[in-house]
Design a protein around this motif. Structure first.
Motif, PDB file in Angstrom:
ATOM      1  N   SER A  82       0.837  -1.192   0.000  1.00 41.05           N
ATOM      2  CA  SER A  82       0.000   0.000   0.000  1.00 41.05           C
ATOM      3  C   SER A  82       0.875   1.246   0.000  1.00 41.05           C
ATOM      4  CB  SER A  82      -0.921   0.011   1.224  1.00 41.05           C
ATOM      5  OG  SER A  82      -0.166   0.014   2.426  1.00 41.05           O
ATOM      6  N   ARG A  83       0.248   2.358  -0.336  1.00 37.82           N
ATOM      7  CA  ARG A  83       0.929   3.649  -0.330  1.00 37.82           C
ATOM      8  C   ARG A  83       0.319   4.569   0.732  1.00 37.82           C
ATOM      9  NH1 ARG A  83       3.995   5.236  -4.755  1.00 37.82           N
ATOM     10  NH2 ARG A  83       3.908   3.937  -6.632  1.00 37.82           N
ATOM     11  N   ASP A  84       1.154   5.408   1.297  1.00 34.66           N
ATOM     12  CA  ASP A  84       0.697   6.557   2.085  1.00 34.66           C
ATOM     13  C   ASP A  84       1.329   7.779   1.440  1.00 34.66           C
ATOM     14  OD1 ASP A  84       0.200   8.599   3.846  1.00 34.66           O
ATOM     15  OD2 ASP A  84       0.649   7.437   5.644  1.00 34.66           O
ATOM     16  N   ASN A  85       0.584   8.417   0.573  1.00 33.85           N
ATOM     17  CA  ASN A  85       1.150   9.505  -0.225  1.00 33.85           C
ATOM     18  C   ASN A  85       1.515  10.715   0.631  1.00 33.85           C
ATOM     19  OD1 ASN A  85       0.801   7.907  -2.499  1.00 33.85           O
ATOM     20  ND2 ASN A  85      -1.232   8.735  -2.909  1.00 33.85           N
ATOM     21  N   SER A  86       0.871  10.868   1.770  1.00 32.99           N
ATOM     22  CA  SER A  86       1.197  11.997   2.640  1.00 32.99           C
ATOM     23  C   SER A  86       2.587  11.851   3.250  1.00 32.99           C
ATOM     24  CB  SER A  86       0.153  12.130   3.753  1.00 32.99           C
ATOM     25  OG  SER A  86       0.231  11.031   4.640  1.00 32.99           O
ATOM     26  N   ARG A  87       3.094  10.620   3.281  1.00 33.17           N
ATOM     27  CA  ARG A  87       4.414  10.344   3.852  1.00 33.17           C
ATOM     28  C   ARG A  87       5.436   9.910   2.799  1.00 33.17           C
ATOM     29  NH1 ARG A  87       4.052   9.456   9.551  1.00 33.17           N
ATOM     30  NH2 ARG A  87       1.884   9.537  10.284  1.00 33.17           N
ATOM     31  N   ASN A  88       5.055   9.929   1.525  1.00 33.47           N
ATOM     32  CA  ASN A  88       5.924   9.410   0.452  1.00 33.47           C
ATOM     33  C   ASN A  88       6.376   7.986   0.790  1.00 33.47           C
ATOM     34  OD1 ASN A  88       5.716  11.877  -0.819  1.00 33.47           O
ATOM     35  ND2 ASN A  88       7.730  12.609  -0.173  1.00 33.47           N
ATOM     36  N   ALA A  89       5.465   7.197   1.303  1.00 34.22           N
ATOM     37  CA  ALA A  89       5.820   5.868   1.804  1.00 34.22           C
ATOM     38  C   ALA A  89       5.064   4.775   1.069  1.00 34.22           C
ATOM     39  CB  ALA A  89       5.537   5.775   3.298  1.00 34.22           C
ATOM     40  N   VAL A  90       5.704   3.639   0.981  1.00 36.06           N
ATOM     41  CA  VAL A  90       5.086   2.397   0.509  1.00 36.06           C
ATOM     42  C   VAL A  90       5.338   1.347   1.586  1.00 36.06           C
ATOM     43  CG1 VAL A  90       5.161   0.549  -1.203  1.00 36.06           C
ATOM     44  CG2 VAL A  90       5.320   2.943  -1.933  1.00 36.06           C
ATOM     45  N   TYR A  91       4.280   0.630   1.933  1.00 40.13           N
ATOM     46  CA  TYR A  91       4.358  -0.362   2.987  1.00 40.13           C
ATOM     47  C   TYR A  91       4.181  -1.767   2.430  1.00 40.13           C
ATOM     48  CZ  TYR A  91       3.540   3.810   5.783  1.00 40.13           C
ATOM     49  OH  TYR A  91       3.631   5.057   6.335  1.00 40.13           O
TER      50      TYR A  91
END
Length: 129
Positions: free
Chosen positions: A71-80
């Protein structure tokens, strides 16, 4: 160059779970595929799970389907990478990598190593029986 930093690895017993994080130095949700690769000692690096910019057409290698999610968290520029029901066969160094694929690409991401020019340093996952 996109800088990538992985975290979340560790040692767990079989059947346990871990969530790996890959934080990028810039947004990857517009134009980059992000792929999680893993490499066990003496084995080739293999693509495990990938997510395109759209976040829709995700990919999972057969051995992790129904156990892993990405998944992505675009607010954190992160992919989990959420990993459940872990087994000793999942033990490896896990790397995230990013490949430029174009604006809002919605196809399946490649798992060819040569397609990825941005790599993190890796995070170790060890699963004991």
């Amino acid at each position: 160059q996109v800088q990538l930093v992985e975290s979340g690895g560790g040692s767990v017993q079989a059947g346990g779970s871990l969530r790996l994080s890959c934080v990028a130095s810039e947004r990857t949700d517009i134009s980059y595929c992000v792929n999680w690769f893993r490499q066990a000692p003496g084995q080739e690096r293999e693509g495990v799970a990938a997510i395109p910019p759209s976040g829709i057409s995700t990919f999972f290698t057969d051995s992790v389907k129904d156990r892993y999610s990405i998944s992505r968290d675009n607010s954190r520029n992160a992919v989990y990478l959420q990993m459940n029901s872990l087994s000793p066969e999942d033990t490896a160094m896990y790397y995230c990598a990013a490949a430029y694929v174009g604006w809002q690409y919605d196809g399946t991401c490649s798992s060819r190593l040569s397609e990825y020019s941005n790599w993190g340093q890796g995070t170790q996952v060890t699963v004991s029986s």
